[in-house]
Design a protein around this motif. Structure first.
Motif, short mmCIF file in Angstrom:
data_model
loop_
_atom_site.label_atom_id
_atom_site.label_comp_id
_atom_site.label_asym_id
_atom_site.label_seq_id
_atom_site.Cartn_x
_atom_site.Cartn_y
_atom_site.Cartn_z
N PHE A 86 114.44 -6.14 50.04
CA PHE A 86 115.29 -6.75 49.95
C PHE A 86 115.86 -5.22 49.60
O PHE A 86 115.63 -3.93 49.16
CB PHE A 86 116.16 -7.53 48.97
N ALA A 90 116.16 -7.80 45.24
CA ALA A 90 116.02 -9.01 44.61
C ALA A 90 115.59 -9.58 43.49
O ALA A 90 114.34 -10.17 43.59
CB ALA A 90 116.83 -9.98 45.55
N LEU A 91 115.38 -9.50 42.65
CA LEU A 91 114.37 -9.56 41.84
C LEU A 91 114.53 -10.12 40.66
O LEU A 91 116.36 -10.49 40.02
CB LEU A 91 113.95 -8.01 40.68
N ALA A 92 113.85 -10.32 39.44
CA ALA A 92 114.21 -11.29 38.39
C ALA A 92 115.29 -10.02 37.39
O ALA A 92 113.51 -9.70 37.08
CB ALA A 92 113.18 -12.20 38.20
N ASP A 95 113.14 -10.65 33.28
CA ASP A 95 111.92 -10.68 33.26
C ASP A 95 111.69 -9.23 32.68
O ASP A 95 112.25 -8.54 33.49
CB ASP A 95 111.70 -11.56 34.93
N LEU A 103 104.97 -12.65 40.18
CA LEU A 103 105.58 -14.01 40.53
C LEU A 103 104.93 -14.03 41.78
O LEU A 103 104.95 -14.31 42.96
CB LEU A 103 106.70 -14.17 40.82
N LEU A 106 101.54 -15.00 42.81
CA LEU A 106 101.06 -16.59 43.15
C LEU A 106 101.87 -16.77 43.71
O LEU A 106 101.00 -17.83 44.04
CB LEU A 106 103.01 -16.70 41.99
N ALA B 200 108.08 -18.82 37.77
CA ALA B 200 107.99 -19.05 39.03
C ALA B 200 110.14 -19.45 38.85
O ALA B 200 110.84 -19.36 39.85
CB ALA B 200 107.29 -20.13 39.71
N ASN B 202 111.93 -19.78 36.37
CA ASN B 202 112.99 -18.93 36.09
C ASN B 202 113.30 -17.91 37.18
O ASN B 202 114.43 -17.07 36.74
CB ASN B 202 112.07 -18.23 34.83
N ALA B 203 112.39 -17.75 37.43
CA ALA B 203 112.81 -16.75 38.52
C ALA B 203 114.02 -17.05 40.06
O ALA B 203 114.57 -16.59 40.62
CB ALA B 203 111.53 -15.90 39.29
N ARG B 205 115.86 -19.63 39.57
CA ARG B 205 117.58 -18.99 38.48
C ARG B 205 117.91 -18.15 38.61
O ARG B 205 118.96 -18.13 39.38
CB ARG B 205 117.01 -19.37 36.99
N GLN B 206 117.47 -16.87 38.84
CA GLN B 206 117.35 -15.48 38.56
C GLN B 206 117.33 -14.82 40.20
O GLN B 206 119.20 -14.56 40.21
CB GLN B 206 117.27 -14.30 38.06
N SER B 207 116.84 -15.50 40.75
CA SER B 207 117.25 -14.81 42.45
C SER B 207 116.08 -15.57 43.01
O SER B 207 114.65 -15.50 43.90
CB SER B 207 116.28 -13.28 42.14
N ALA B 209 116.46 -16.48 45.81
CA ALA B 209 116.40 -15.36 47.40
C ALA B 209 114.77 -14.47 47.39
O ALA B 209 113.59 -14.54 48.04
CB ALA B 209 116.54 -14.28 48.46
N VAL B 211 112.64 -15.69 45.26
CA VAL B 211 111.14 -17.41 45.24
C VAL B 211 110.77 -17.14 46.51
O VAL B 211 109.53 -17.40 46.68
CB VAL B 211 111.33 -17.74 44.40
N LEU B 221 110.10 -26.15 42.51
CA LEU B 221 110.48 -25.64 41.50
C LEU B 221 111.43 -26.58 40.52
O LEU B 221 111.36 -27.61 39.98
CB LEU B 221 110.51 -23.92 41.30
#
Lengths: 249, 327
Positions: A86, A90-92, A95, A103, A106, B200, B202-203, B205-207, B209, B211, B221
């Motif tokens: 991106f 667009a990262l968590a 975390d 992720l 996964l 996954a 939790n991710a 929730r944050q982003s 796009a 996932v 999810l």
């Protein structure tokens, strides 16, 4: 010539009266970096969204690995091996760096994620994630919260997550954006190697990087591709110079 | 700052120590209060899986609490009147057995969460809150206008349901059952947080796009989390009905949905033991301040304001500091 990995034909998208994308055709061949350049508002983001599945084109076709994927959504294309980075990370953010990479691993594994096992203790996931982080040079900060990374490091993490997917093609939206010159040079060297693993469709503003990296260039202006060719051909193209490069002369 | 792990251990020990002390001291009412805390905390743990991990602010979790309650009420009322629930196509009798009631409560709540989630999770933010609220109100008014099971007056069950090998009429034994359910739910939530699914979710929730670009579906999810969440809150509803030996439409009310959210906010959103602390504080305040004034919720409101303004991580955040990334 070998079969293109990714092929876009006659892609057209209107937003009301605005034509964001008009009969755009381009292809990405094995082992190459194909850069798409164009001034702001040229329709680069719209083009990427259509290639990756976020936006359905009004007309035209997207083919990936020889298959028509126009009707498939983002997830299906990702599972086929189309990895995207991106422009705005667009990262968590809450975390850790490692968790973000896991992720990706996964997603690459497919199926429903497990409920009771520990993600960070899963050997397969962890190895894939750590390998990707090592490749982009982020293994030292694996345990750091992503929000604490520098801007450049976040760009590297974007690439690392894409790597964990073991993709067949990359679509990178301005991976150098906001990076310092040193970081940008390092990423340039890295992408230069990466193209042999999977070809890269590179949308980038950084002209030094584009001219250093690209095997081929397409110039997008007002939703149309006005020229495609090698770096030398594009530099010599009068139309391109007037429309775009002229500004920088 | 005290490490969260130690704090959690202390909270769990406290949850056990208070009723045991009350038991030794011969104070059954305190045991009942502790049982109420355990049950409400269980409902909170259910919501916390959707809200804390998935970011889904559901203002309709009373639906599952109420369904669990009515699952107990309906099955037990048929058992006490010896009238079967259904005779065709095959005979279904009522039951006074807790394990069977729990199973029904969990399955019914999970199915309801699946149906509600399929519709609600297409929206997000304020719209999600409003649609879950609307579903809550639908169930509430349905329960009120269904005379067969008491309508507005609710349903009374004369004797508490039974659990093999235990005397559920003994307050401390019933507390033990509720505490075990709470501990099991906390264990499950803890495992979920650290699991690939939790990562996954939790991710997502944050982003969302992100996932999606790695090939997973944020919708699926969230739906899974919503179903697990609803099932746990439904179990809490069945236990709550058994604690009071009474079920009424107020178990479906939006105030109850709000209270479950308050437990989580007081304790700390997404913190594993947040709902336990929140529910304990809520029940204690209700009991202590309720003795002084009918309007005790004014003080609850002030406390809630203080927590939201001063301690964003709730009371757990105040003591244990910022949440560490999950290992």
């Amino acid at each position: 010539m070998s079969e293109p990995v990714l092929e876009v034909q006659g892609l057209t998208k209107h937003f009301g009266a605005v034509t964001a994308c008009e009969r755009v055709s381009l292809d990405l061949r094995p082992g190459e970096i194909h850069a798409v350049i164009g001034p702001n508002g040229a329709g680069k983001s719209t083009l990427i969204a259509q290639i990756c599945g976020g936006l359905r084109p009004d007309a035209g076709q997207v083919k990936f690995l020889g298959e028509d994927v126009t009707a498939l959504d983002t997830r299906a294309r990702a599972r086929m091996g189309l990895a995207r980075t991106f422009q705005i990370s667009a990262l968590a953010m809450e975390d850790t760096v490692l968790q973000n990479a896991i992720l990706g691993a996964l997603g690459a594994r497919g199926g429903t994620p497990g409920f009771l096992g520990r993600a960070l203790k899963d050997k397969g996931l962890r190895e894939a994630a750590e390998a990707a982080l090592t490749r982009v040079g982020l293994n030292d900060v694996a345990a750091t919260r992503t929000a604490e990374l520098s801007h450049g490091q976040r760009r590297q993490l974007e690439v690392a997550v894409a790597l964990t997917l073991r993709p067949r093609a990359f679509v990178m939206d301005e991976p150098m954006a906001g990076m310092g010159s040193e970081g940008s040079a390092r990423l340039t060297r890295f992408l230069s190697e990466l193209r042999h693993e999977a070809p890269i469709l590179l949308v980038e503003h950084d002209m030094d990087a584009v001219f250093a990296l690209a095997d081929r260039l397409s110039v997008l202006v007002y939703g149309r591709i006005i020229a495609t060719g090698s770096v030398a051909e594009i530099r010599a193209n009068r139309q391109v110079r007037q429309a775009y490069l002229g500004e920088e002369r | 700052m005290i490490p969260e792990r130690w704090l959690n251990g202390a909270i769990l020990l406290g949850m056990l120590a208070v009723p045991l002390w009350a038991w030794a001291d011969g104070a059954p009412f305190t045991i009942t209060l502790a049982t109420k805390v355990a049950i409400l905390a269980l409902a909170g743990v259910g919501l916390n899986i959707a809200l804390g991990l998935g970011g889904l602010v559901s203002l309709g979790h009373a639906v599952f609490f109420g369904l669990g309650g009515y699952a107990m009420g309906i099955l037990a009322s048929h058992a006490q009147s010896f009238v079967p629930l259904a005779e065709t196509p095959f005979l279904i009798e009522g039951t006074k057995s807790m394990p069977v009631i729990w199973l029904v409560a969990v399955v019914v709540s999970a199915l309801a969460a699946l149906m509600i989630g399929l519709l609600c999770l297409r929206t997000s933010g304020v719209y999600f809150i409003m649609i879950t609220l609307a579903f809550g109100q639908m169930f509430y008014y349905f329960a009120i206008s269904w005379p067969r099971y008491g309508g507005e007056d609710g349903l009374s069950i004369y004797v508490r349901n039974s659990f093999p090998g235990l005397n559920t009429l003994d307050p401390i034994q019933f507390f033990g059952i509720c505490f075990a359910a709470l501990a099991a739910a906390l264990w499950l939530h803890g495992r979920l947080i650290a699991s690939p699914f939790g990562l996954a979710l939790n991710a997502a929730r944050q982003s969302p796009a992100r996932v999606e670009t790695i090939g997973l579906s944020p919708f699926r999810l969230r739906l899974t989390a919503f179903v697990i969440s609803g099932a746990i809150t439904g179990l809490a509803g069945a236990l709550f009905a058994d604690l009071n030996r009474f079920v009424s439409p107020t178990m479906f009310s939006w105030q109850l949905s709000g209270e479950i959210i308050i437990f989580i906010i007081l304790g700390g959103i997404g913190r594993l033991y947040g709902p336990v602390v929140g529910a304990a504080l809520f029940v204690t305040l209700e009991h202590v301040l309720g003795g002084f004034s009918e309007f005790w919720q004014v003080y609850l409101g002030a406390l809630l304001l203080a927590v939201v303004l001063v301690a964003r991580g709730g009371l757990i955040g105040l003591v244990a500091g910022r949440e560490r990334p999950h290992e």
